[in-house]
Design a protein around this motif. Sequence first.
Motif, mmCIF file in Angstrom:
data_model
loop_
_atom_site.group_PDB
_atom_site.id
_atom_site.type_symbol
_atom_site.label_atom_id
_atom_site.label_comp_id
_atom_site.label_asym_id
_atom_site.label_seq_id
_atom_site.Cartn_x
_atom_site.Cartn_y
_atom_site.Cartn_z
ATOM 1 N N ALA A 42 0.856 -1.193 0.000
ATOM 2 C CA ALA A 42 0.000 0.000 0.000
ATOM 3 C C ALA A 42 0.892 1.243 0.000
ATOM 4 O O ALA A 42 2.121 1.149 0.078
ATOM 5 N N LYS A 83 -7.389 8.395 2.549
ATOM 6 C CA LYS A 83 -8.212 7.228 2.231
ATOM 7 C C LYS A 83 -7.678 5.981 2.923
ATOM 8 O O LYS A 83 -8.431 5.088 3.297
ATOM 9 N N PHE A 84 -6.355 5.921 3.078
ATOM 10 C CA PHE A 84 -5.762 4.745 3.715
ATOM 11 C C PHE A 84 -6.079 4.699 5.207
ATOM 12 O O PHE A 84 -6.294 3.630 5.772
ATOM 13 N N TYR A 256 -9.128 -0.434 -0.915
ATOM 14 C CA TYR A 256 -8.081 0.569 -1.150
ATOM 15 C C TYR A 256 -7.835 0.744 -2.640
ATOM 16 O O TYR A 256 -7.751 1.879 -3.148
#
Length: 432
Positions: A42, A83-84, A256
């Motif tokens: 990520a 957003k993470f 995600y």
Amino acid sequence: MKQIQIIEAKHHVGEVVQIGAWVANKRSSGKIAFLQLRDGTAFFQGIVVKSEVPEEVFTLAKGLTQETAVLITGEIREDTRSKFGYEIGVTAIEVVGESQDYPITPKEHGTDFLMDHRHLWLRSSRQHAIMQIRNEIIRATYEFFNNNNFVKIDPPILTGSAPEGTTDLFETNYFDQKAYLSQSGQLYMEAAAMAFGKVFSFGPTFRAEKSKTRRHLIEFWMIEPEMAFTHQEESLEVQEQYVAFLVQSVLDNCDYALDVLGRDRSVLEKYTTLPFPRISYDDAVTLLQENGFEDITWGDDFGSPHETFIANSFDQPVFILNYPKAIKPFYMKPHPTREDVVICADMIAPEGYGEIIGGSERATDYEFLLEQIKAHGLDENEYSWYLDLRKYGSVPHSGFGLGLERTVTWLSGIEHVREAIPFPRLLNRIYP
């Protein structure tokens, strides 16, 4: 010091950890440096506050170049603005591998440039998200077929004959005879189904088509199930259940990635409702003709505009049933009441993504199949093993093939299939 991956950050809030990562980007003010970090799982942000770290750490942070590899030490904390959802407050940085003059900068680049640097372009957040969705589709594929008692069988990549003719095959020398790169494992999967009942394969296939459309690759991956004692309608039910399972798995496990790609989940959710609509080839031709497609006549294969219009008429994946015999391969079962069509179906994805599945019930009569092999100009001797399947306990059987890259393209909501595979092989591209 515990070393974790970025994707595990939510389990370590408040802990001081170490992360091996690359600096995807950075910005800084006089007192704070913001590091965009990625580690393959990520992307998230590292915050370096000048007043909270030794001077040499802050100086190092401000001087880090794009794609420099680092070991980052710091405390994981929640970050509701991203957003993470998490970030790391950096306390120490160790440079592992420097990066100078990284060619893919945050500015816009042309497609050819990006494709020439595909080995580096894969590092970007968008490409990373697409590959995560591809990975989830692969994982879910194994789960679906294992849960439904299918056995995975690996057909050969080098073959001495072709399931759909040799026109679009790559030919190679196989010692003292000709061989071809496989365009489908289907014929071998039929043999496997006679041994194991329900089987599937998952591997690379090759088509030497001189096509430049956004839907075509020269090398791509196919999932090809084959089922003994199975008629077409039962096969269609497996196909729609499988596709709905893939969609739901992406929705459940790729939050995600979907965020990065801006994919509308409410649109994808519509594709989990079963059954999918069905329309006959005959009715599809009529539908097109009644809506201004004067170029289509009965007997033609559908092009991209035709498939898009048909799918958009239903707003879901749609099966087109029973195509003309003349435009389909030799092995398809003839229709019981018509000589001009065969028992087959293509699944057309909505939103203009075209065919993602092709399948059929297979011919089981030895004499009919032999006649078809001869009519297609194929060598009877090359297919003697395939004909044997009709001599020793032939049963009704059906199967299909799903194109992985087209499915990735559709579920990701991207425009071109070339981004759906790590290293695409296109008509004019075999580098890198």
